[in-house]
Design a protein around this motif. Structure first.
Motif, PDB file in Angstrom:
ATOM      1  N   VAL A 189      -6.397  -0.113  -3.443  1.00 11.91           N
ATOM      2  CA  VAL A 189      -5.890   0.750  -2.644  1.00 11.91           C
ATOM      3  C   VAL A 189      -4.235   0.447  -2.583  1.00 11.91           C
ATOM      4  N   GLU A 190      -3.383   1.536  -2.617  1.00 13.72           N
ATOM      5  CA  GLU A 190      -2.088   1.230  -2.638  1.00 13.72           C
ATOM      6  C   GLU A 190      -1.616   1.231  -1.448  1.00 13.72           C
ATOM      7  N   THR A 191      -0.774   0.297  -0.945  1.00 16.26           N
ATOM      8  CA  THR A 191      -0.256   0.077   0.361  1.00 16.26           C
ATOM      9  C   THR A 191       0.064   1.536   1.119  1.00 16.26           C
ATOM     10  N   GLY A 192       0.804   2.300   0.203  1.00 18.02           N
ATOM     11  CA  GLY A 192       1.239   3.498   0.888  1.00 18.02           C
ATOM     12  C   GLY A 192       0.317   4.440   1.352  1.00 18.02           C
ATOM     13  N   ARG A 193      -0.990   4.036   0.701  1.00 17.74           N
ATOM     14  CA  ARG A 193      -2.017   5.165   1.353  1.00 17.74           C
ATOM     15  C   ARG A 193      -3.099   4.427   2.412  1.00 17.74           C
ATOM     16  N   VAL A 194      -2.437   3.351   2.891  1.00 12.47           N
ATOM     17  CA  VAL A 194      -3.166   2.731   3.930  1.00 12.47           C
ATOM     18  C   VAL A 194      -2.322   2.805   5.491  1.00 12.47           C
ATOM     19  N   GLN A 195      -2.587   3.500   6.315  1.00 15.24           N
ATOM     20  CA  GLN A 195      -2.258   3.644   7.587  1.00 15.24           C
ATOM     21  C   GLN A 195      -2.668   3.072   8.607  1.00 15.24           C
ATOM     22  N   VAL A 196      -1.766   2.084   9.296  1.00 22.54           N
ATOM     23  CA  VAL A 196      -2.175   1.281  10.226  1.00 22.54           C
ATOM     24  C   VAL A 196      -2.026   1.855  11.726  1.00 22.54           C
ATOM     25  N   PHE A 197      -3.158   1.834  12.531  1.00 19.53           N
ATOM     26  CA  PHE A 197      -3.163   2.266  13.928  1.00 19.53           C
ATOM     27  C   PHE A 197      -3.438   1.365  14.873  1.00 19.53           C
ATOM     28  N   GLN A 198      -3.026   1.522  16.190  1.00 20.21           N
ATOM     29  CA  GLN A 198      -3.520   0.497  17.100  1.00 20.21           C
ATOM     30  C   GLN A 198      -4.761   0.661  17.956  1.00 20.21           C
ATOM     31  N   LYS A 199      -5.205   1.967  17.973  1.00 19.94           N
ATOM     32  CA  LYS A 199      -6.567   2.330  18.525  1.00 19.94           C
ATOM     33  C   LYS A 199      -7.130   3.176  17.687  1.00 19.94           C
ATOM     34  N   ALA A 200      -8.728   3.191  17.661  1.00 22.50           N
ATOM     35  CA  ALA A 200      -9.545   3.781  16.922  1.00 22.50           C
ATOM     36  C   ALA A 200      -9.262   5.548  17.258  1.00 22.50           C
ATOM     37  N   ASP A 201      -9.093   5.724  18.534  1.00 26.42           N
ATOM     38  CA  ASP A 201      -9.008   7.164  18.903  1.00 26.42           C
ATOM     39  C   ASP A 201      -7.782   7.931  18.075  1.00 26.42           C
ATOM     40  N   ASP A 202      -6.661   6.934  18.049  1.00 29.77           N
ATOM     41  CA  ASP A 202      -5.516   7.569  17.357  1.00 29.77           C
ATOM     42  C   ASP A 202      -5.843   7.805  16.014  1.00 29.77           C
ATOM     43  N   ALA A 203      -6.571   6.839  15.274  1.00 31.67           N
ATOM     44  CA  ALA A 203      -7.072   6.854  14.004  1.00 31.67           C
ATOM     45  C   ALA A 203      -8.047   8.105  13.676  1.00 31.67           C
ATOM     46  N   ILE A 204      -8.773   8.545  14.398  1.00 33.14           N
ATOM     47  CA  ILE A 204      -9.488   9.714  14.494  1.00 33.14           C
ATOM     48  C   ILE A 204      -8.652  10.967  14.523  1.00 33.14           C
ATOM     49  N   ARG A 205      -7.681  10.956  15.406  1.00 36.31           N
ATOM     50  CA  ARG A 205      -6.931  12.032  15.340  1.00 36.31           C
ATOM     51  C   ARG A 205      -6.072  12.233  14.232  1.00 36.31           C
ATOM     52  N   GLY A 206      -5.782  11.127  13.941  1.00 36.58           N
ATOM     53  CA  GLY A 206      -5.087  11.281  12.150  1.00 36.58           C
ATOM     54  C   GLY A 206      -5.885  12.064  11.159  1.00 36.58           C
ATOM     55  N   LEU A 207      -7.277  11.780  11.374  1.00 37.69           N
ATOM     56  CA  LEU A 207      -8.128  12.412  10.323  1.00 37.69           C
ATOM     57  C   LEU A 207      -8.342  13.962  10.712  1.00 37.69           C
ATOM     58  N   THR A 208      -8.535  14.218  11.890  1.00 38.33           N
ATOM     59  CA  THR A 208      -8.638  15.504  12.381  1.00 38.33           C
ATOM     60  C   THR A 208      -7.626  16.499  11.970  1.00 38.33           C
ATOM     61  N   ASP A 209      -6.433  15.819  12.177  1.00 42.59           N
ATOM     62  CA  ASP A 209      -5.283  16.540  11.979  1.00 42.59           C
ATOM     63  C   ASP A 209      -4.616  16.766  10.613  1.00 42.59           C
ATOM     64  N   GLY A 210      -5.170  15.925   9.639  1.00 42.95           N
ATOM     65  CA  GLY A 210      -5.237  15.838   8.321  1.00 42.95           C
ATOM     66  C   GLY A 210      -4.092  15.006   7.652  1.00 42.95           C
ATOM     67  N   ARG A 211      -3.618  13.783   8.376  1.00 47.98           N
ATOM     68  CA  ARG A 211      -2.609  13.190   8.051  1.00 47.98           C
ATOM     69  C   ARG A 211      -3.351  12.117   7.002  1.00 47.98           C
ATOM     70  N   ILE A 212      -4.763  11.817   6.955  1.00 44.16           N
ATOM     71  CA  ILE A 212      -5.360  10.738   6.506  1.00 44.16           C
ATOM     72  C   ILE A 212      -6.805  11.477   5.932  1.00 44.16           C
ATOM     73  N   ASP A 213      -7.469  10.730   5.132  1.00 43.54           N
ATOM     74  CA  ASP A 213      -8.794  11.420   4.456  1.00 43.54           C
ATOM     75  C   ASP A 213      -9.956  10.697   5.074  1.00 43.54           C
ATOM     76  N   ALA A 214      -9.642   9.385   5.618  1.00 43.02           N
ATOM     77  CA  ALA A 214     -10.977   8.627   6.049  1.00 43.02           C
ATOM     78  C   ALA A 214     -10.550   7.692   7.183  1.00 43.02           C
ATOM     79  N   VAL A 215     -11.224   7.204   7.924  1.00 42.88           N
ATOM     80  CA  VAL A 215     -11.176   6.135   8.879  1.00 42.88           C
ATOM     81  C   VAL A 215     -12.002   5.163   8.482  1.00 42.88           C
ATOM     82  N   ALA A 216     -11.362   4.119   8.149  1.00 46.54           N
ATOM     83  CA  ALA A 216     -12.101   2.677   7.668  1.00 46.54           C
ATOM     84  C   ALA A 216     -12.448   1.672   9.076  1.00 46.54           C
ATOM     85  N   LEU A 217     -13.594   1.513   9.446  1.00 47.72           N
ATOM     86  CA  LEU A 217     -13.965   0.524  10.378  1.00 47.72           C
ATOM     87  C   LEU A 217     -15.563   0.080  10.206  1.00 47.72           C
ATOM     88  N   THR A 218     -16.136  -0.577  11.060  1.00 45.16           N
ATOM     89  CA  THR A 218     -17.412  -0.860  11.193  1.00 45.16           C
ATOM     90  C   THR A 218     -18.267   0.275  11.146  1.00 45.16           C
TER      91      THR A 218
END
Length: 312
Positions: A189-218
Motif C-alpha cells: 500500500v502506497e505511503t500516501g494512501r495510509v492516513q494515521v490517526f490518534q484515536k479510533a473515533d477520529d478514524a471512523i469519522r474520516g470514513l464517514t466523511d469520505g476522506r478514506i475508504d476503510a479503517v484498518a484495526l483489529t
C-alpha cells in the motif's frame, strides 16, 4: 504456514508487564498454603490444591483491568466481557464456581497482583507471550487476534485484506503505533494512501466523511466500536476477520487466562473444560456479543499455551 506472534496490548499495544503495586488485600481468603496464595495439590492424592479449595468455597477471585470488551464492569457494576463470561461457563462446569471480581488500577498490575495472591485467575484477555510465561502460567488460548476493515455499507471497494487495499488503490486509516501500518506497507500500500490517526473515533469519522475508504484495526475493536455507536450501523459495516501475513508468516497473537505457576490442578482442569467447549463449538456463542468472531475462536483452538510461550 508459520506463525509470527503479536505482543500487542489491546491487540495493538498489548505488551509490557508493569510492576505497579495494588491497593487490595495481600492474600486471597482461604489460600494459605504459601505466602503468595498458591495451594499445591498433594502429589499422591491430587487433593488439597486450589481446585479443591475453590470448589469447596463455591467461588474464586479473578483479576481484571476494566477494559472493554475483554473484562469490565457494565452499567450495573457487574463484571462482564469476553474473558469473564467464558470463565463463568468453564467454572460452572467445574462445580458451579462463582466469580468474585478484583479490579486493578492498570493492565500492567495484573501479573504482580496474581503472584501476590490477591486473586487466583487473570481474566482480562491477556496475550500469551514468552516474557509473561516466565512469570505466570497460562491457559491455552481462547481467542486469537484477527484484523478487519470498517468500510461503507456494501464494501464498494471490495476490501478484504491489505493486499486488496493495495490493488484497489484505496485509502485507509490506521492508528499511530499500531501494527496495521506495517502490514499495509508490507502489502504494497502506497505511503500516501495510509492516513494515521490518534484515536479510533477520529478514524471512523474520516470514513464517514469520505476522506478514506476503510479503517484498518483489529476485528474485535471494530465490531465493538460499531456496537457501541449504533448511529454508524446504518452506513458502515465490518469485513470478515483475517490474519495478516508478512513474508509468508501469519502475524498471529492469542490471549488466555493467567494462573500462578503452582496452581497446576486448577489450570489443568480449566484447560480440559475449555477444550470441551472448543470441540463442541461452545465458545463463539459466549464471546460473540463482545465482538469476537469465528476467525478469532477457530484460530485459537489450533494453538496451545506451550506453543505461544516458546515462540520467538
Amino acid at each position: 504456514m508459520t506463525h509470527s506472534p503479536l505482543t500487542r496490548r489491546d491487540f495493538f499495544r498489548r505488551t509490557g508487564v508493569g510492576v505497579a503495586a495494588l491497593a487490595v488485600p495481600a492474600l486471597v481468603a482461604g489460600c494459605t498454603a504459601v505466602d503468595n496464595g498458591t495451594t499445591t495439590a498433594d502429589p499422591k492424592t491430587g487433593k488439597g490444591g486450589l481446585l479443591d479449595r475453590v470448589k469447596s468455597a463455591g467461588k474464586i477471585k479473578v483479576g481484571f483491568a476494566n477494559e472493554s470488551p475483554y473484562g469490565f464492569r457494565d452499567k450495573h457494576g457487574n463484571l462482564t466481557g469476553e474473558a469473564p463470561e467464558l470463565a463463568r461457563a468453564i467454572l460452572k462446569n467445574l462445580g458451579d464456581i462463582k466469580l468474585e471480581p478484583v479490579l486493578v488500577d492498570s493492565f500492567g498490575a495484573l501479573i504482580p497482583g496474581l503472584n501476590a495472591g490477591q486473586y487466583d485467575i487473570i481474566a482480562a484477555g491477556m496475550f500469551v507471550t514468552p516474557e509473561r510465561c516466565g512469570q505466570i502460567a497460562f491457559s491455552n488460548p481462547d481467542y486469537a487476534g484477527a484484523n478487519a476493515f470498517m468500510v461503507k455499507k456494501g464494501n464498494p471497494k471490495g476490501i478484504t485484506t491489505f493486499e486488496t487495499v493495495a490493488s484497489s488503490g484505496s485509502k485507509i486509516a490506521v492508528l499511530e503505533g499500531a501494527a496495521e501500518q506495517q502490514y499495509a506497507r508490507k502489502a504494497g500500500v502506497e505511503t500516501g494512501r495510509v492516513q494515521v490517526f490518534q484515536k479510533a473515533d477520529d478514524a471512523i469519522r474520516g470514513l464517514t466523511d469520505g476522506r478514506i475508504d476503510a479503517v484498518a484495526l483489529t476485528a474485535v475493536t471494530l465490531r465493538w466500536a460499531l456496537k457501541e455507536n449504533p448511529d454508524y450501523a446504518a452506513e458502515l459495516e465490518v469485513t470478515e476477520g483475517f490474519i495478516p501475513q508478512i513474508d509468508g508468516k501469519e502475524q498471529l497473537g492469542a490471549g488466555g487466562y493467567g494462573f500462578r505457576k503452582g496452581d497446576t490442578d486448577l489450570l489443568a482442569a480449566f484447560n480440559a473444560e475449555l477444550k470441551k467447549l472448543q470441540d463442541s463449538d461452545g465458545v463463539l456463542p459466549v464471546v460473540k456479543p463482545f465482538g469476537f468472531g469465528e476467525t478469532e475462536v477457530s484460530k485459537a483452538a489450533e494453538l496451545t499455551a506451550e506453543q505461544l510461550c516458546a515462540a520467538s
